[in-house]
Design a protein around this motif. Structure first.
Motif, PDB file in Angstrom:
ATOM      1  N   UNK A   1      44.530  47.270  44.228  1.00  0.00           N
ATOM      2  CA  UNK A   1      43.850  46.142  44.255  1.00  0.00           C
ATOM      3  C   UNK A   1      42.436  46.436  43.578  1.00  0.00           C
ATOM      4  N   UNK A   2      42.054  45.364  42.876  1.00  0.00           N
ATOM      5  CA  UNK A   2      40.955  44.988  41.997  1.00  0.00           C
ATOM      6  C   UNK A   2      39.748  44.341  42.652  1.00  0.00           C
ATOM      7  N   UNK A   3      38.663  45.388  42.791  1.00  0.00           N
ATOM      8  CA  UNK A   3      37.509  44.572  43.501  1.00  0.00           C
ATOM      9  C   UNK A   3      36.420  44.281  42.356  1.00  0.00           C
TER      10      UNK A   3
ATOM     11  N   UNK B   1      42.040  36.368  52.962  1.00  0.00           N
ATOM     12  CA  UNK B   1      41.257  37.287  52.473  1.00  0.00           C
ATOM     13  C   UNK B   1      40.301  36.633  51.216  1.00  0.00           C
ATOM     14  N   UNK B   2      41.108  35.357  50.674  1.00  0.00           N
ATOM     15  CA  UNK B   2      40.458  34.651  49.604  1.00  0.00           C
ATOM     16  C   UNK B   2      40.819  35.346  48.396  1.00  0.00           C
ATOM     17  N   UNK B   3      41.542  36.492  48.335  1.00  0.00           N
ATOM     18  CA  UNK B   3      41.990  36.972  47.169  1.00  0.00           C
ATOM     19  C   UNK B   3      43.191  36.545  46.594  1.00  0.00           C
ATOM     20  N   UNK B   4      43.408  37.007  45.217  1.00  0.00           N
ATOM     21  CA  UNK B   4      44.568  36.612  44.528  1.00  0.00           C
ATOM     22  C   UNK B   4      45.756  37.499  45.136  1.00  0.00           C
TER      23      UNK B   4
ATOM     24  N   UNK C   1      31.049  36.508  42.252  1.00  0.00           N
ATOM     25  CA  UNK C   1      31.522  35.218  41.889  1.00  0.00           C
ATOM     26  C   UNK C   1      32.946  35.153  41.271  1.00  0.00           C
ATOM     27  N   UNK C   2      33.358  36.606  41.068  1.00  0.00           N
ATOM     28  CA  UNK C   2      34.609  36.743  40.405  1.00  0.00           C
ATOM     29  C   UNK C   2      35.722  37.152  41.686  1.00  0.00           C
ATOM     30  N   UNK C   3      36.860  36.482  41.551  1.00  0.00           N
ATOM     31  CA  UNK C   3      37.827  36.726  42.867  1.00  0.00           C
ATOM     32  C   UNK C   3      38.687  38.045  42.440  1.00  0.00           C
TER      33      UNK C   3
ATOM     34  N   UNK D   1      39.049  38.324  32.248  1.00  0.00           N
ATOM     35  CA  UNK D   1      38.976  39.748  32.610  1.00  0.00           C
ATOM     36  C   UNK D   1      37.452  40.004  33.032  1.00  0.00           C
ATOM     37  N   UNK D   2      37.267  40.744  33.879  1.00  0.00           N
ATOM     38  CA  UNK D   2      36.066  41.378  34.568  1.00  0.00           C
ATOM     39  C   UNK D   2      35.833  42.551  34.752  1.00  0.00           C
ATOM     40  N   UNK D   3      34.790  43.237  34.792  1.00  0.00           N
ATOM     41  CA  UNK D   3      34.527  44.646  35.185  1.00  0.00           C
ATOM     42  C   UNK D   3      34.687  44.756  36.799  1.00  0.00           C
TER      43      UNK D   3
END
Lengths: 451, 136
Positions: free
Chosen positions: A193-195, A239-242, A200-202, A160-162
């Motif tokens: 969507x989580x940004x 997009x490079x996103x999960x 460095x976090x995807x 998890x990241x903020x």
């Protein structure tokens, strides 16, 4: 006496130590984590059956390996771990095993939800597609699935990241087909969507769209996660996103049309790419207020389907069934949830609900009882603007059919499909618990909204 | 009655007895037969999954109760005919009683079997209730 007192004091303090050891997951702000784990194919002599269409068909090859994707969400003190499993459905006994393996996350106050993408090109995870009257599930595969789900859940929680959440929806065109009249379905595709704050976090896109994952169609015997897999791959590529996919209200029977004629593999790729086009075009707005909460409600649905009883008797059906000591009637136990993330409301439902029961509309048979109030109307009465349905969540109880259009075969109910006066086929009733199911779902949903 | 006549009588009684039981069995499974016939048609593939299930159900729960007691009864009858100083009809009644007890016991065992929270009898009752009486 002293010894007894000491023992009592010790027992009193044990839960306190235990509680202290469980770190409460009550963070402020928006946090998210994501993980994906493949479900490895076991080295086993027991057959691996394809889930859907016909019984007794084994996989003949591998197009892609099904996965478990996990999305951890935390918002202003509330948190949920959403698992999306590439499979046809998971009954509550399998869900319970996964939740048990994620007990440490649950003890931290995180709600755990296990959903299925409803891939009809996956391996039988419900036991219904083996040889007749025999268990279709492969125990080694089921163990691998449970282990993968637990690993994915733990990794998502730990990663998890903020960051911040955004939400948007888009109306699709030509992506859905309803095989049963009337043509009622939710054309909208929803995205959460989580940004992340750190580069460095995807980031992650959670996509909610209601369609049977059967773009590979009925003749396929290759193992695949169907279009959800190709959607995720496309999002990653563009997009490079999960990307994590959740299915919606698919009863009755909502599916994607054949975009490529005569080539099932190309069709599934094209379907994934077309859905990805819409995902990338969603106009988003940030979620700025509120919190994350989830309310679970247990419900009991009268069980009238003889075949469910028979499968339970044989030990194939994993849903808990109880017999009333007073009336002798059987009931199937399940649960649903309402998840709030800011102003968003999600209905986490345990089966394949007809869109008519969510947004209204549909056909009424002469003399048939009225449908319950649509879930969307109930949600609006309690202040929700939108309602996003996640089907096949925490259980799979079959189709949830509108009572106003519930028709059983006169002589062989549940064994063969009925045909009504207008010539419409009523296949879905044969895979439903009973006509009362829709009422129980609506009641439980209102209870969850109210509380 | 000569020994040869006694054996012939025994065989004839056994044949009639078997015929009655087969007719009863056919009547009992008629509903299952109808189900198989209808479901076995060109219906949705998912529904066809259930055809062999009910075929197995029929094999497991209907035919053994017929043939098992018959076999037991026939063996008992043959054994009884070896006992002297008894009338033929007494032996026949005794054999029929043996068959019926075996049949009822077996049926009860099957019908009252309980597994995974479900009574087998309830499956049959559910079938009847849903169909508004299939005449099982």
């Amino acid at each position: 006496m002293k010894k007894v007192l000491c023992l009592l004091l010790a027992l009193l303090f044990v839960p306190c130590f235990f509680t202290a050891a469980c770190k409460e997951d009550k963070k402020e702000g928006m946090w998210s984590g994501y993980a994906c784990e493949e479900i490895p194919l076991p080295q086993t002599e027991k057959p691996l059956y394809i889930a859907g269409y016909r019984g007794g068909r084994e996989i003949s090859g591998v197009l892609d390996i099904p996965c478990v994707r996990a999305l951890y969400l935390s918002y202003n003190g509330g948190s949920a771990l959403m698992l999306s499993v590439d499979c046809v459905g998971l009954t509550s006994d399998t869900v319970a095993k996964i939740v048990k393996g994620l007990r440490s996350v649950q003890r931290a106050g995180c709600e755990i939800n296990v959903c299925a993408t409803h891939s009809h090109a996956g391996i039988d995870t419900m036991g219904l597609w083996g040889n007749a009257a025999l268990e279709g599930k492969n125990p080694d595969y089921m163990q691998a699935l449970v282990s993968a789900a637990i690993r994915a859940g733990k990794r998502a929680y730990d990663s998890q990241a903020e960051g911040s959440f955004t939400y948007g929806k888009i109306k699709t065109e030509g992506l859905l087909y309803d095989s049963r009249l009337p043509h009622v379905y939710d054309e909208y595709l929803y995205q959460l969507r989580f940004i992340p704050n750190e580069a460095s976090v995807t980031g992650t896109r959670a996509v909610f769209f209601g369609a049977h994952a059967e773009a590979l169609r009925g003749d396929n015997t290759l193992l695949s996660a169907d279009f959800p897999r190709y959607l995720s791959d496309e999002i990653k590529r563009r997009s490079g996103e999960n990307c994590i996919f959740f299915n919606g209200a698919i009863g009755g029977l909502i599916m994607t049309p054949e975009l490529v004629q005569g080539d099932a593999v190309e069709n599934v790729r094209k379907t994934g790419a077309r859905i990805a086009d819409y995902v990338m075009a969603v106009e988003e707005s940030p979620i700025t207020e509120g919190t994350l909460t989830q309310k679970r409600v247990s419900l009991s649905v009268p069980l009238h389907n003889t075949l469910y009883l028979y499968y339970k008797f044989l030990g194939i059906l994993g849903n808990p069934i109880r017999k009333s000591l007073f009336t002798g009637a059987y009931a199937l136990k399940t649960e649903l949830s309402v998840l709030h993330i800011g102003t968003l409301t999600f209905a986490l439902l345990p089966g394949e609900i007809f869109p008519e029961l969510v947004q209204g509309g549909g056909i009424a048979q002469p003399g048939a009882p009225a449908n319950p109030e649509p879930l969307l109307d109930i949600a609006k009465r309690y202040g929700a603007e939108d309602l996003i349905v996640i089907g096949l969540c925490n259980d799979e109880i079959g189709y949830i059919v509108p009572p106003a259009d519930y028709v059983l075969h006169g002589e062989y109910p549940f064994l063969t499909e009925a045909v009504d006066a207008s010539g419409r086929r009523h296949y879905e009733e044969t895979n439903s618990v009973s006509s009362d199911c829709a009422y129980r779902i609506a009641e439980a949903f209102e209870k969850a909204m109210r509380e | 009655m000569s020994k040869r006549k006694k054996y012939l009588f025994c065989l004839a009684a056994g044949a009639v007895f078997s015929a009655v039981y087969v007719l009863l069995a056919l009547y009992t499974v008629r509903s299952f037969g109808d189900i198989l016939r209808v479901v076995g048609g060109s219906l949705h593939p998912d529904v066809q999954t259930f055809v062999p299930i009910f075929s197995q159900l029929k094999d497991a729960c209907v035919f053994p109760p017929v043939w098992l007691p018959l076999a037991v009864g026939a063996l008992l009858a043959l054994w009884l005919f070896r006992i002297r100083h008894s009338r033929v009809w007494v032996k026949a009644v005794f054999a029929v009683t043996c068959v019926l007890i075996a049949l009822v016991t077996y049926l009860c065992t099957v019908v009252l079997s309980f597994a995974n929270g479900v009574l087998f009898l309830d499956i049959i009752l559910s079938l009847i209730q849903n169909a508004g009486g299939l005449g099982l």
